[in-house]
Design a protein around this motif. Structure first.
Motif, mmCIF file in Angstrom:
data_model
loop_
_atom_site.group_PDB
_atom_site.id
_atom_site.type_symbol
_atom_site.label_atom_id
_atom_site.label_comp_id
_atom_site.label_asym_id
_atom_site.label_seq_id
_atom_site.Cartn_x
_atom_site.Cartn_y
_atom_site.Cartn_z
ATOM 1 N N GLY A 174 0.815 -1.207 0.000
ATOM 2 C CA GLY A 174 0.000 0.000 0.000
ATOM 3 C C GLY A 174 0.850 1.260 0.000
ATOM 4 O O GLY A 174 0.509 2.253 -0.662
ATOM 5 N N VAL A 175 1.954 1.228 0.736
ATOM 6 C CA VAL A 175 2.865 2.376 0.753
ATOM 7 C C VAL A 175 3.456 2.598 -0.645
ATOM 8 O O VAL A 175 3.510 3.724 -1.154
ATOM 9 C CB VAL A 175 3.985 2.177 1.787
ATOM 10 N N GLY A 176 3.895 1.496 -1.280
ATOM 11 C CA GLY A 176 4.497 1.614 -2.607
ATOM 12 C C GLY A 176 3.520 2.102 -3.653
ATOM 13 O O GLY A 176 3.807 3.038 -4.414
ATOM 14 N N VAL A 177 2.358 1.481 -3.704
ATOM 15 C CA VAL A 177 1.337 1.879 -4.680
ATOM 16 C C VAL A 177 0.853 3.301 -4.379
ATOM 17 O O VAL A 177 0.662 4.115 -5.300
ATOM 18 C CB VAL A 177 0.163 0.882 -4.660
ATOM 19 N N GLY A 178 0.668 3.616 -3.110
ATOM 20 C CA GLY A 178 0.223 4.953 -2.747
ATOM 21 C C GLY A 178 1.233 6.021 -3.120
ATOM 22 O O GLY A 178 0.861 7.112 -3.569
ATOM 23 N N ALA A 179 2.522 5.720 -2.956
ATOM 24 C CA ALA A 179 3.567 6.686 -3.330
ATOM 25 C C ALA A 179 3.522 6.977 -4.827
ATOM 26 O O ALA A 179 3.656 8.136 -5.257
ATOM 27 C CB ALA A 179 4.937 6.149 -2.936
ATOM 28 N N LEU A 180 3.305 5.950 -5.638
ATOM 29 C CA LEU A 180 3.253 6.150 -7.086
ATOM 30 C C LEU A 180 1.966 6.851 -7.504
ATOM 31 O O LEU A 180 1.964 7.659 -8.442
ATOM 32 C CB LEU A 180 3.403 4.811 -7.806
ATOM 33 N N ALA A 181 0.857 6.565 -6.814
ATOM 34 C CA ALA A 181 -0.386 7.295 -7.085
ATOM 35 C C ALA A 181 -0.191 8.780 -6.771
ATOM 36 O O ALA A 181 -0.664 9.652 -7.514
ATOM 37 C CB ALA A 181 -1.530 6.713 -6.263
ATOM 38 N N CYS A 182 0.505 9.067 -5.671
ATOM 39 C CA CYS A 182 0.822 10.457 -5.324
ATOM 40 C C CYS A 182 1.697 11.099 -6.397
ATOM 41 O O CYS A 182 1.526 12.278 -6.729
ATOM 42 C CB CYS A 182 1.568 10.512 -3.989
ATOM 43 N N ALA A 183 2.632 10.316 -6.944
ATOM 44 C CA ALA A 183 3.529 10.848 -7.967
ATOM 45 C C ALA A 183 2.752 11.294 -9.199
ATOM 46 O O ALA A 183 3.118 12.283 -9.850
ATOM 47 C CB ALA A 183 4.578 9.803 -8.340
ATOM 48 N N ILE A 184 1.674 10.567 -9.541
ATOM 49 C CA ILE A 184 0.827 10.985 -10.665
ATOM 50 C C ILE A 184 0.234 12.358 -10.382
ATOM 51 O O ILE A 184 0.254 13.257 -11.231
ATOM 52 C CB ILE A 184 -0.299 9.961 -10.911
ATOM 53 N N LEU A 185 -0.290 12.535 -9.175
ATOM 54 C CA LEU A 185 -0.901 13.816 -8.812
ATOM 55 C C LEU A 185 0.144 14.918 -8.745
ATOM 56 O O LEU A 185 -0.111 16.058 -9.163
ATOM 57 C CB LEU A 185 -1.627 13.688 -7.473
ATOM 58 N N VAL A 186 1.322 14.602 -8.236
ATOM 59 C CA VAL A 186 2.394 15.603 -8.161
ATOM 60 C C VAL A 186 2.781 16.078 -9.559
ATOM 61 O O VAL A 186 2.960 17.283 -9.800
ATOM 62 C CB VAL A 186 3.616 15.023 -7.418
ATOM 63 N N ALA A 187 2.901 15.131 -10.508
ATOM 64 C CA ALA A 187 3.224 15.509 -11.886
ATOM 65 C C ALA A 187 2.124 16.375 -12.478
ATOM 66 O O ALA A 187 2.390 17.367 -13.178
ATOM 67 C CB ALA A 187 3.427 14.254 -12.728
ATOM 68 N N ASN A 188 0.878 16.026 -12.201
ATOM 69 C CA ASN A 188 -0.263 16.801 -12.691
ATOM 70 C C ASN A 188 -0.230 18.221 -12.129
ATOM 71 O O ASN A 188 -0.399 19.202 -12.862
ATOM 72 C CB ASN A 188 -1.560 16.102 -12.289
#
Length: 297
Positions: A174-188
């Protein structure tokens, strides 16, 4: 009146890997525990997809009526571009969120009723990201909520509805997947810093500024790698198949940190980061499943 193609674009299909990935990862942990329940995994996938589509339409509606989307560099928005009425987009959001609620209710009824409360929190988080009088997405809290709901809650919840137990491996995943989901939003949000400033939308990227937001993107990718090691240590080293996402992640990192692309140049990074998250989760699923297969041969 919006065309079917425009409604599909409004659902933002490129964001859907963020919904599929946590279910893949969480089901992978359930498979490794030899307690996978496939019909529950499919229901969990329906919940995640409908929540993602619902939040996309809800954001389209709320940002559109506020005027935030009047000057965009990203994909088309239904309300902002005036191809659909605010009422129609709001109705679409409610239909998607309602569908997620129904699927979640079945999972709660067959697992544990306290999950109804978790589902309600997910729906409220989806709506109030940009909805309501004080949307938390305008206060720099979007990344926190994405990490919690599209990372920890989605992965751990997917595992729980199948195993009815809390697994440490699911937490790491969950930490790993959540970090990458956050990265999508950060890029956006990195892409939208100039227009968000004008619109008064104070995202975390606006608060941090361009340079620090780029470093945050890199830290989130690093966090996903560290979390992957945690999964491997608590399950099997086959989990490291998730590193197959590495080459795509490297291209995205080069664009964000090396080339320092701006505005529309960052649009491909969103797609690449979504692919990274999906490959990461798929690698976890395949790796954990492979270990089970080898154990039973």
């Amino acid at each position: 009146m919006a065309t079917p193609a425009q409604w599909l674009a409004g659902a933002r299909p490129r964001t859907l890997p963020a919904a599929v990935s946590p279910v893949l990862a969480g089901t992978g942990v359930a498979v490794w525990q030899e307690e996978a329940v496939w019909w529950k995994a499919l229901l969990a996938l329906a919940v995640a997809l409908l929540l993602q589509i619902g939040v996309n339409y809800a954001n389209d509606y709320s940002d559109g009526v506020r005027g935030t989307d009047d000057d965009r560099v990203g994909p088309m928005r239904l309300v902002g571009s005036k191809v659909a009425t605010p009422r129609a987009v709001k109705t679409a959001a409610f239909l998607a969120l309602g569908g997620a609620a129904l699927a979640g209710l079945v999972l709660a009824a067959t697992t544990a009723w306290w999950l109804v409360g978790v589902g309600l929190l997910c729906i409220l988080a989806a709506w109030f990201y940009t909805g309501g009088s004080r949307p938390y997405g305008y206060m720099g809290l979007g990344e926190v909520m994405v990490f919690v709901f599209f990372g920890l809650v989605a992965v751990v919840g997917t595992t729980y509805v199948q195993t009815e137990s809390f697994e440490l491996a699911a937490l790491y995943a969950g930490v790993g997947v959540g970090a990458l989901a956050c990265a999508i939003l950060v890029a956006n949000n990195l892409r939208d810093i100039p227009t968000d400033k004008v619109a008064g939308k104070r995202t975390l990227a606006v608060a941090l500024g361009d340079e620090r937001t780029r470093h945050l993107y890199g830290l989130l990718v690093d966090a996903a790698v560290v979390a992957l090691v945690g999964v491997a240590l608590t399950t099997t080293w086959w989990a490291l198949l998730a590193l197959a996402a590495g080459p795509v992640a490297l291209r995205a990192l080069t664009t964000v940190l090396g080339d320092k692309a701006f505005g529309p140049e960052l649009v491909p990074v969103l797609q690449q980061t979504g692919i990274v998250e999906l490959l990461y989760a798929a690698g976890l699923f395949v790796g954990l499943t492979t270990d089970v297969v080898l154990r039973t041969v």
